[in-house]
Design an enzyme around this catalytic site. Structure first.
Site, mmCIF file in Angstrom:
data_model
loop_
_atom_site.group_PDB
_atom_site.id
_atom_site.type_symbol
_atom_site.label_atom_id
_atom_site.label_comp_id
_atom_site.label_asym_id
_atom_site.label_seq_id
_atom_site.Cartn_x
_atom_site.Cartn_y
_atom_site.Cartn_z
ATOM 1 N N ASP A 162 -13.207 -3.980 -1.581
ATOM 2 C CA ASP A 162 -13.041 -3.765 -0.141
ATOM 3 C C ASP A 162 -14.396 -4.013 0.512
ATOM 4 O OD1 ASP A 162 -10.409 -3.031 -0.545
ATOM 5 O OD2 ASP A 162 -10.876 -0.903 -0.677
ATOM 6 N N ASP A 196 0.861 -1.182 0.000
ATOM 7 C CA ASP A 196 0.000 0.000 0.000
ATOM 8 C C ASP A 196 0.895 1.229 0.000
ATOM 9 O OD1 ASP A 196 -2.234 -1.599 0.122
ATOM 10 O OD2 ASP A 196 -2.441 -1.455 2.297
#
Length: 252
Positions: free
Chosen positions: A130, A11
């Site tokens: 997500d 990330d």
């Protein structure tokens, strides 16, 4: 059983790898290209970069990161974050990425998935989901987990994304992300049973057994890991050795 993959996830925020818990409390984990090169040397099958603020802040995609990675890393890699058009994807792929991952932009305009698949082929198109548990199902979020998408549920959205041309699904449990408590196996199994393309389980891996559980019990084709590798709990090499000993076929 087909070969299963171990995929480190990086990330990226402001050019650095970060990791949080439940999508908040971010802390620095290093330079993305240096980490990716290390994982390449350890035997990772692929690497995924997600620019976690690109969609939220409406910045350009991390084309320069793709270019640097292509110069230093020799395994396939995926770039996600801020890809909103065929042109955005073209820039990332031209810079050296093997696949593009879309999340927020695909939720806002699902036709994007088909447009990308038509130009680049489904094998280059990854849809990231997500998901957060709610009332017996899983809601879908965009903009790095900031915004719930009303009327969208993870399983039906995964099915639609594949019907539109996605060649792979990265499925992240927001409830488990960064907790090191293990994958959401119920979520993973629900999605793997619903689609006929590879599903990459993400969120919660904190021990090597969690990788095995995601593959065997969750039905995942690959496991996406961050904290377990970034902070030295285990190496990719150790993870693959463990899976091999557990009878799960992995690339040497």
């Amino acid at each position: 059983m087909a070969l299963k993959r171990v995929i480190p996830c990086l990330d990226v925020k402001a050019g650095r790898v970060v990791k949080g818990t439940n999508f908040v409390g971010l802390r620095d984990a290093g330079d993305p290209v240096e980490l990716a090169a290390r994982y390449d040397a350890e035997g990772a099958d692929e690497v995924v970069f997600l620019d976690i603020t690109a969609s939220h802040e409406r910045r350009e995609t991390i084309v320069e990161l793709a270019r640097r990675t292509a110069d230093n890393v020799f395994i396939p890699f995926t770039i996600g974050g801020g890809v909103r058009s065929v042109d955005d994807a073209q820039a990332v792929l031209d810079a050296g990425a093997d696949k593009v991952s879309v999340n927020s932009a695909a939720l806002e305009r699902p036709a994007l998935i088909g447009e990308l698949a038509e130009v680049f082929g489904s094998q280059c198109v990854v849809v990231a989901i997500d998901a957060k548990r709610a009332n017996g199902a899983w809601d879908v979020y965009l903009n790095g987990g900031r915004t719930k998408v009303e009327g969208r549920k993870a399983v039906s959205w995964a099915r639609e994304a594949v019907e539109r041309g996605a060649g792979e699904v990265v499925l992240t449990s927001m409830d488990r992300g960064g907790t090191t408590d293990g994958c959401d196996l119920e979520l993973t199994r629900a999605v793997t049973d619903a689609v006929a393309v590879p599903v990459i389980a993400s969120g919660g891996a904190g021990a090597l057994r969690h990788l095995r559980e995601g593959i065997v019990e969750g039905g995942a084709d690959a496991v996406l890991c961050a904290s377990i590798f970034h902070y030295g709990t285990h190496t990719v090499r150790e993870a693959k050795a463990y899976l091999r000993e557990a009878g799960i076929p992995v690339r040497p």
